[in-house]
Design a protein around this motif. Sequence first.
Motif, PDB file in Angstrom:
ATOM      1  N   ASP A  71      29.871   0.487  15.240  1.00 49.40           N
ATOM      2  CA  ASP A  71      30.948   0.134  16.168  1.00 49.40           C
ATOM      3  C   ASP A  71      32.245  -0.223  15.446  1.00 49.40           C
ATOM      4  O   ASP A  71      33.317  -0.157  16.042  1.00 49.40           O
ATOM      5  N   CYS A  72      32.145  -0.645  14.196  1.00 49.12           N
ATOM      6  CA  CYS A  72      33.371  -1.089  13.520  1.00 49.12           C
ATOM      7  C   CYS A  72      33.532  -0.562  12.097  1.00 49.12           C
ATOM      8  O   CYS A  72      34.478  -0.925  11.418  1.00 49.12           O
ATOM      9  N   MET A  73      32.651   0.317  11.655  1.00 48.69           N
ATOM     10  CA  MET A  73      32.746   0.857  10.295  1.00 48.69           C
ATOM     11  C   MET A  73      33.830   1.930  10.200  1.00 48.69           C
ATOM     12  O   MET A  73      34.256   2.497  11.204  1.00 48.69           O
ATOM     13  N   THR A  74      34.255   2.209   8.992  1.00 53.41           N
ATOM     14  CA  THR A  74      35.120   3.339   8.703  1.00 53.41           C
ATOM     15  C   THR A  74      34.198   4.517   8.437  1.00 53.41           C
ATOM     16  O   THR A  74      33.294   4.421   7.604  1.00 53.41           O
ATOM     17  N   SER A  75      34.397   5.613   9.153  1.00 52.60           N
ATOM     18  CA  SER A  75      33.502   6.749   8.970  1.00 52.60           C
ATOM     19  C   SER A  75      34.070   7.809   8.025  1.00 52.60           C
ATOM     20  O   SER A  75      33.348   8.673   7.550  1.00 52.60           O
ATOM     21  N   ASP A  76      35.360   7.725   7.721  1.00 51.62           N
ATOM     22  CA  ASP A  76      35.985   8.666   6.786  1.00 51.62           C
ATOM     23  C   ASP A  76      35.920   8.047   5.392  1.00 51.62           C
ATOM     24  O   ASP A  76      36.881   7.454   4.920  1.00 51.62           O
ATOM     25  N   VAL A  77      34.760   8.183   4.728  1.00 50.66           N
ATOM     26  CA  VAL A  77      34.501   7.482   3.473  1.00 50.66           C
ATOM     27  C   VAL A  77      34.911   8.326   2.271  1.00 50.66           C
ATOM     28  O   VAL A  77      34.556   9.501   2.173  1.00 50.66           O
ATOM     29  N   ILE A  78      35.647   7.694   1.367  1.00 47.09           N
ATOM     30  CA  ILE A  78      36.003   8.324   0.095  1.00 47.09           C
ATOM     31  C   ILE A  78      34.821   8.091  -0.843  1.00 47.09           C
ATOM     32  O   ILE A  78      34.364   6.959  -1.018  1.00 47.09           O
ATOM     33  N   THR A  79      34.303   9.167  -1.443  1.00 45.41           N
ATOM     34  CA  THR A  79      33.191   9.062  -2.385  1.00 45.41           C
ATOM     35  C   THR A  79      33.582   9.759  -3.686  1.00 45.41           C
ATOM     36  O   THR A  79      34.603  10.460  -3.745  1.00 45.41           O
ATOM     37  N   CYS A  80      32.756   9.564  -4.696  1.00 45.53           N
ATOM     38  CA  CYS A  80      32.985  10.275  -5.951  1.00 45.53           C
ATOM     39  C   CYS A  80      31.650  10.713  -6.535  1.00 45.53           C
ATOM     40  O   CYS A  80      30.585  10.253  -6.109  1.00 45.53           O
TER      41      CYS A  80
END
Length: 140
Positions: A71-80
């Motif tokens: 409900d409150c997370m960021t779904s566009d996650v930067i990964t490496c």
Amino acid sequence: MTIVRDIMSSDVKVCAPHAPVTEAAKIMRDVNCGSVPVCEGKKVVGMITDRDIVITCVAEEKDCKTVHCHDCMTSDVITCSPDLDIHECARMMSEHQIRRIPVVENGEMVGICSIGDLATVNIHVNEAGEALSHISEQIH
């Protein structure tokens, strides 16, 4: 060349998308950090921060036991990648203003690299400090 795999933490606590935000908050308390990866199995689907919880749940006076991480997370996650050079990792953190970056290999999270991990490598203290100063700047 030092790569992310050399300095990342591989023992990462995560929460599930349908877990209550209280679970994420307890992980943050126990690990002493401000964000937790949200995973379905080993796939990163989001990041939840202490700020996300405060703004979405606490400030809205919602029941933290019934609000879920999704409900409150960021779904566009930067990964490496674990094979990424740590200089590039520091640049990515600075550019995206993030303090922790999930490390993903073959679609699965294998670790996390934090600004603190970068600072533990002596020759990269200046880079970590520069990344942190960019992260801490307010965007106008």
